[in-house]
Write a protein that holds these residues in place. Structure first.
Motif, PDB file in Angstrom:
ATOM      1  N   PHE A 174      24.334  33.720 -44.918  1.00 44.84           N
ATOM      2  CA  PHE A 174      23.427  34.493 -44.072  1.00 44.84           C
ATOM      3  C   PHE A 174      23.981  34.687 -42.660  1.00 44.84           C
ATOM      4  CE2 PHE A 174      19.770  35.319 -41.393  1.00 44.84           C
ATOM      5  CZ  PHE A 174      19.016  36.196 -42.151  1.00 44.84           C
ATOM      6  N   GLY A 175      24.288  33.593 -41.974  1.00 43.40           N
ATOM      7  CA  GLY A 175      24.809  33.698 -40.613  1.00 43.40           C
ATOM      8  C   GLY A 175      26.195  34.320 -40.545  1.00 43.40           C
ATOM      9  N   PRO A 176      27.146  33.848 -41.369  1.00 44.69           N
ATOM     10  CA  PRO A 176      28.483  34.445 -41.330  1.00 44.69           C
ATOM     11  C   PRO A 176      28.495  35.946 -41.603  1.00 44.69           C
ATOM     12  CG  PRO A 176      28.540  32.361 -42.509  1.00 44.69           C
ATOM     13  CD  PRO A 176      27.095  32.650 -42.231  1.00 44.69           C
ATOM     14  N   ALA A 177      27.601  36.427 -42.470  1.00 42.42           N
ATOM     15  CA  ALA A 177      27.558  37.866 -42.753  1.00 42.42           C
ATOM     16  C   ALA A 177      27.152  38.656 -41.520  1.00 42.42           C
ATOM     17  CB  ALA A 177      26.594  38.141 -43.906  1.00 42.42           C
ATOM     18  N   ILE A 178      26.190  38.129 -40.755  1.00 44.86           N
ATOM     19  CA  ILE A 178      25.772  38.810 -39.527  1.00 44.86           C
ATOM     20  C   ILE A 178      26.897  38.781 -38.504  1.00 44.86           C
ATOM     21  CG2 ILE A 178      24.169  38.672 -37.579  1.00 44.86           C
ATOM     22  CD1 ILE A 178      22.036  37.757 -39.592  1.00 44.86           C
ATOM     23  N   HIS A 179      27.600  37.648 -38.395  1.00 45.68           N
ATOM     24  CA  HIS A 179      28.728  37.565 -37.466  1.00 45.68           C
ATOM     25  C   HIS A 179      29.822  38.566 -37.846  1.00 45.68           C
ATOM     26  CE1 HIS A 179      27.836  33.156 -36.069  1.00 45.68           C
ATOM     27  NE2 HIS A 179      26.853  33.981 -35.828  1.00 45.68           N
ATOM     28  N   ARG A 180      30.046  38.729 -39.137  1.00 43.91           N
ATOM     29  CA  ARG A 180      31.152  39.577 -39.592  1.00 43.91           C
ATOM     30  C   ARG A 180      30.792  41.055 -39.606  1.00 43.91           C
ATOM     31  NH1 ARG A 180      34.482  39.027 -45.367  1.00 43.91           N
ATOM     32  NH2 ARG A 180      35.882  40.801 -45.000  1.00 43.91           N
ATOM     33  N   PHE A 181      29.581  41.375 -40.077  1.00 45.68           N
ATOM     34  CA  PHE A 181      29.219  42.782 -40.297  1.00 45.68           C
ATOM     35  C   PHE A 181      28.225  43.324 -39.274  1.00 45.68           C
ATOM     36  CE2 PHE A 181      29.964  41.038 -44.698  1.00 45.68           C
ATOM     37  CZ  PHE A 181      31.224  41.593 -44.859  1.00 45.68           C
ATOM     38  N   GLY A 182      27.742  42.479 -38.358  1.00 37.18           N
ATOM     39  CA  GLY A 182      26.768  42.930 -37.376  1.00 37.18           C
ATOM     40  C   GLY A 182      25.343  42.770 -37.882  1.00 37.18           C
ATOM     41  N   THR A 183      24.383  43.045 -36.988  1.00 37.20           N
ATOM     42  CA  THR A 183      22.974  42.829 -37.323  1.00 37.20           C
ATOM     43  C   THR A 183      22.533  43.684 -38.505  1.00 37.20           C
ATOM     44  OG1 THR A 183      22.458  42.243 -35.031  1.00 37.20           O
ATOM     45  CG2 THR A 183      20.623  42.937 -36.431  1.00 37.20           C
ATOM     46  N   VAL A 184      22.844  44.983 -38.474  1.00 34.77           N
ATOM     47  CA  VAL A 184      22.397  45.880 -39.546  1.00 34.77           C
ATOM     48  C   VAL A 184      23.220  45.657 -40.809  1.00 34.77           C
ATOM     49  CG1 VAL A 184      22.120  48.282 -40.243  1.00 34.77           C
ATOM     50  CG2 VAL A 184      21.537  47.589 -37.912  1.00 34.77           C
ATOM     51  N   GLY A 185      24.556  45.651 -40.677  1.00 32.67           N
ATOM     52  CA  GLY A 185      25.406  45.454 -41.846  1.00 32.67           C
ATOM     53  C   GLY A 185      25.215  44.090 -42.479  1.00 32.67           C
ATOM     54  N   GLY A 186      25.103  43.057 -41.633  1.00 35.98           N
ATOM     55  CA  GLY A 186      24.868  41.713 -42.154  1.00 35.98           C
ATOM     56  C   GLY A 186      23.512  41.591 -42.808  1.00 35.98           C
ATOM     57  N   GLY A 187      22.508  42.269 -42.214  1.00 37.67           N
ATOM     58  CA  GLY A 187      21.180  42.265 -42.829  1.00 37.67           C
ATOM     59  C   GLY A 187      21.197  42.907 -44.203  1.00 37.67           C
ATOM     60  N   ALA A 188      21.944  44.012 -44.330  1.00 36.27           N
ATOM     61  CA  ALA A 188      22.049  44.682 -45.629  1.00 36.27           C
ATOM     62  C   ALA A 188      22.755  43.787 -46.645  1.00 36.27           C
ATOM     63  CB  ALA A 188      22.795  46.005 -45.469  1.00 36.27           C
ATOM     64  N   PHE A 189      23.838  43.129 -46.212  1.00 38.09           N
ATOM     65  CA  PHE A 189      24.552  42.204 -47.100  1.00 38.09           C
ATOM     66  C   PHE A 189      23.605  41.118 -47.605  1.00 38.09           C
ATOM     67  CE2 PHE A 189      26.740  38.276 -47.975  1.00 38.09           C
ATOM     68  CZ  PHE A 189      27.887  38.640 -48.658  1.00 38.09           C
ATOM     69  N   ASN A 190      22.849  40.531 -46.681  1.00 38.24           N
ATOM     70  CA  ASN A 190      21.966  39.430 -47.064  1.00 38.24           C
ATOM     71  C   ASN A 190      20.827  39.893 -47.968  1.00 38.24           C
ATOM     72  OD1 ASN A 190      23.279  37.262 -45.706  1.00 38.24           O
ATOM     73  ND2 ASN A 190      22.535  38.057 -43.766  1.00 38.24           N
ATOM     74  N   PHE A 191      20.325  41.107 -47.738  1.00 33.94           N
ATOM     75  CA  PHE A 191      19.266  41.638 -48.598  1.00 33.94           C
ATOM     76  C   PHE A 191      19.775  41.777 -50.034  1.00 33.94           C
ATOM     77  CE2 PHE A 191      17.112  45.321 -50.542  1.00 33.94           C
ATOM     78  CZ  PHE A 191      15.797  44.866 -50.504  1.00 33.94           C
ATOM     79  N   VAL A 192      20.969  42.362 -50.183  1.00 28.36           N
ATOM     80  CA  VAL A 192      21.543  42.538 -51.519  1.00 28.36           C
ATOM     81  C   VAL A 192      21.890  41.184 -52.136  1.00 28.36           C
ATOM     82  CG1 VAL A 192      23.484  43.512 -52.809  1.00 28.36           C
ATOM     83  CG2 VAL A 192      22.403  44.843 -50.982  1.00 28.36           C
ATOM     84  N   ASP A 193      22.433  40.272 -51.314  1.00 25.00           N
ATOM     85  CA  ASP A 193      22.805  38.947 -51.819  1.00 25.00           C
ATOM     86  C   ASP A 193      21.584  38.208 -52.365  1.00 25.00           C
ATOM     87  OD1 ASP A 193      24.819  36.993 -52.296  1.00 25.00           O
ATOM     88  OD2 ASP A 193      24.119  35.857 -50.561  1.00 25.00           O
ATOM     89  N   GLN A 194      20.456  38.326 -51.674  1.00 30.07           N
ATOM     90  CA  GLN A 194      19.238  37.677 -52.162  1.00 30.07           C
ATOM     91  C   GLN A 194      18.732  38.341 -53.439  1.00 30.07           C
ATOM     92  OE1 GLN A 194      16.260  37.120 -49.110  1.00 30.07           O
ATOM     93  NE2 GLN A 194      17.684  36.120 -47.713  1.00 30.07           N
ATOM     94  N   LEU A 195      18.853  39.672 -53.513  1.00 29.77           N
ATOM     95  CA  LEU A 195      18.439  40.367 -54.736  1.00 29.77           C
ATOM     96  C   LEU A 195      19.268  39.913 -55.938  1.00 29.77           C
ATOM     97  CD1 LEU A 195      17.859  44.109 -53.710  1.00 29.77           C
ATOM     98  CD2 LEU A 195      16.138  42.437 -54.425  1.00 29.77           C
ATOM     99  N   LEU A 196      20.558  39.652 -55.690  1.00 37.02           N
ATOM    100  CA  LEU A 196      21.465  39.276 -56.779  1.00 37.02           C
ATOM    101  C   LEU A 196      21.530  37.771 -56.998  1.00 37.02           C
ATOM    102  CD1 LEU A 196      24.434  41.730 -56.032  1.00 37.02           C
ATOM    103  CD2 LEU A 196      22.576  42.005 -57.689  1.00 37.02           C
TER     104      LEU A 196
END
Length: 553
Positions: A396-418
């Motif tokens: 969760f945190g590393p994704a936001i650091h790497r992809f930014g607030t919006v991109g990291g949020g999208a990554f985490n949303f999909v990651d939770q879905l999967l």
């Protein structure tokens, strides 16, 4: 003084462990001596959290918590998530796009186990302390654990409390009282985020070997009394975006709690790179956004505080066992940042610790001194729902650091879905790393208006902070020349800005810049210990009873 168990810190993990230890002793018909030391003037004085509380661990500890009068009075009734686009505009996220970890209204169930509550974490700890004392726990507020007792075999045998009545020059005053040795078969360290003894133990026992560097944020919180017609008990708002941008990340919260009060705060990730950024000023200007201002206008700010948050999650969680001791709760880093919650997981770590320690003591022969490394704790912890939460959100945190607030949020949303099937993300850059001042742009913050935004002096006043001025400074500089000779020309001395209460200043004396430390203002947030780019500042506990005196934070 000798005890079976000494617990350092009267927070959620420490008090939960104390209660569970005594419950087991009572059930077994066995005597057990448990002591809790707390550096605050009273239990709850140093506790600061949002807080939306998930009572799962509380229900395990006290299934009848409601009948016992636990201070959970305001269930979350409405949950909204926003992206602030700029100083005026906001976009509400549809519920279907909100990550499931951010839902707080019971997930379709009305059971106590899943319904979350807007609470005061300080009041919860005060209530837990009452339960603990009723079970026979000895609690000593106003006594700061200063260092661990580690014997020649490398076994933790307890703690030494700090001397009291020591003057600023190191001499003994008329009120001098030497520190006490509190020895125990097992010692539980529950100091909260960036505990100064926990920091020593992590280094000494290499508890962070093969882990990512720990990551932190600074969390701000204010309490506001608002008019009755504005109060909406159970309304929970979260959001991100403005005023943070670029390489600075974080999020804000606004909760309507008990007694016509609104809790508002900002969490600023300490991985930001611009040395001119002032987390305090970001928080103050954030409250002027129309989305938040409408909840505060006409109200009165009545309390202020700030605290470091250990947010690295599973990737950064150190080994929590060592000979004779356990490292628990936020001292280790059990917060689930994907939920913006840590009280329930801290409490669960305390419950597992208590069960592990009691089993070890009960199995030993009379006269056994304890001191074992309780590796059984690790197995029990990694089999718990708390660990499964952290493991599922490790990116969760590393994704936001790497992809930014919006991109990291999208990554985490999909990651939770999967179900966590996307590649695990890591962040191995230490939080203290900054760009140089010449590489960075100064930030022109608006002046506070005294209605929604305020300055640091008036804010520290509302934290009820007090330290005896005639005592040694508890903010230690490894090299007193670094602030002026290195940090000032290279980073514009960021301590002036990252400290939330103005402890650090650069002043001119006889035409030369001087570094001044106003330690009396310190609210024990530990940000300086984390964010100083030269890692030159070490926070240690001042005389017991000093620091903030938060009411119901």
């Amino acid at each position: 003084m000798d005890f079976d168990v000494v617990i350092v810190g009267a927070g959620p993990s420490g008090l939960s462990a104390a209660c569970r230890l005594m419950q087991q002793a009572s059930d077994a018909g066995r005597e057990l001596s448990v002591c809790v030391v707390e550096k605050g003037s009273e239990v709850g004085a140093h506790i600061l959290s949002g807080a939306v509380f998930e009572p799962r661990a509380l229900a395990e500890l006290f299934p009848d918590w409601a009948e016992r009068g636990a201070p959970l009075n305001t269930p979350v009734l409405r949950d909204e998530l926003y992206l602030l686009k700029d100083a005026d505009k906001a976009q509400k996220l549809p519920n279907a796009l909100v990550p499931k970890s951010m839902h707080n209204t019971g997930h379709g169930s009305d059971s106590q186990a899943t319904q979350n509550y807007v609470i005061s974490a300080g009041n919860l700890c005060r209530w837990l302390a009452e339960q603990a004392e009723g079970l026979g726990v000895e609690i000593f507020p106003g006594f700061a654990a200063q260092e661990p007792i580690v014997d020649e075999d490398g076994i933790v045998r307890g703690i030494i409390t700090g001397d009291m009545g020591v003057a600023a020059d190191g001499s003994e005053t008329a009120n001098y009282m030497p520190g006490m040795e509190l020895r125990a078969k097992y010692t539980l360290f529950c100091e909260g985020a960036r505990g100064h003894i926990g920091k020593q133990l992590i280094a000494r026992f290499e508890l962070d070997a093969n882990r990512d560097p720990q990551h932190y944020a600074i969390g701000f919180k204010e309490l506001w009394d608002v008019p009755a017609e504005q109060h909406q008990p159970g309304l929970v708002l979260h959001g991100s975006g403005w005023p943070l941008g670029g390489d600075s990340h974080g999020g804000w919260f606004l909760y309507h709690g008990d007694d016509q009060q609104v809790m508002v705060g900002l969490i600023v990730d300490l991985a930001y790179r611009n040395p001119y950024l002032s987390p305090f000023d970001e928080f103050q200007r954030m409250k002027h956004h129309p989305l938040l201002a409408r909840h505060l206008t006409g109200g009165k700010r009545v309390a202020y505080g700030a605290r470091a948050i250990t947010k690295g999650g599973a990737n950064c969680l150190p080994r929590m066992t060592m000979p004779g001791a356990l490292l628990l709760g936020c001292d280790a880093g059990t917060l689930n940042f994907a939920k913006i919650k840590g009280i329930h997981t801290a409490m669960k770590s305390g419950l597992i610790a208590a069960e592990t320690v009691f089993a070890a003591i009960a199995a030993d022969d009379e006269g056994d001194e304890g001191g074992k490394e309780l590796t059984e704790f690790t197995s029990a912890w990694e089999s718990s729902w708390a660990w499964r939460e952290l493991d599922a959100s490790r990116s969760f945190g590393p994704a936001i650091h790497r992809f930014g607030t919006v991109g990291g949020g999208a990554f985490n949303f999909v990651d939770q879905l999967l179900g966590g099937k996307l590649p695990t993300q890591h962040d191995t850059t230490p939080d203290h790393r900054l760009q140089t001042a010449p590489e960075s742009s100064p930030i022109d913050y608006p002046k506070p208006d005294g209605k929604l935004s305020f300055d640091k002096p008036s804010s520290v006043f509302l934290s009820n902070t007090n330290h005896d001025e005639n005592q040694p400074c508890h903010l230690k500089l490894s090299d007193p020349d670094i602030p002026i000779e290195k940090n000032l020309p290279t980073y514009a001395e960021p301590a002036q800005r990252y400290c939330p209460v103005g402890v650090y200043e650069v002043v001119e004396e006889a035409g030369e810049p001087q570094f001044r430390i106003n330690f009396q203002n310190c609210i024990h947030c530990k940000t300086c210990d984390i964010k100083d780019p030269s890692q030159n500042i070490t926070w240690v506990a001042p005389e017991g009873g000093g620091g903030p005196n938060y009411p119901n934070m």
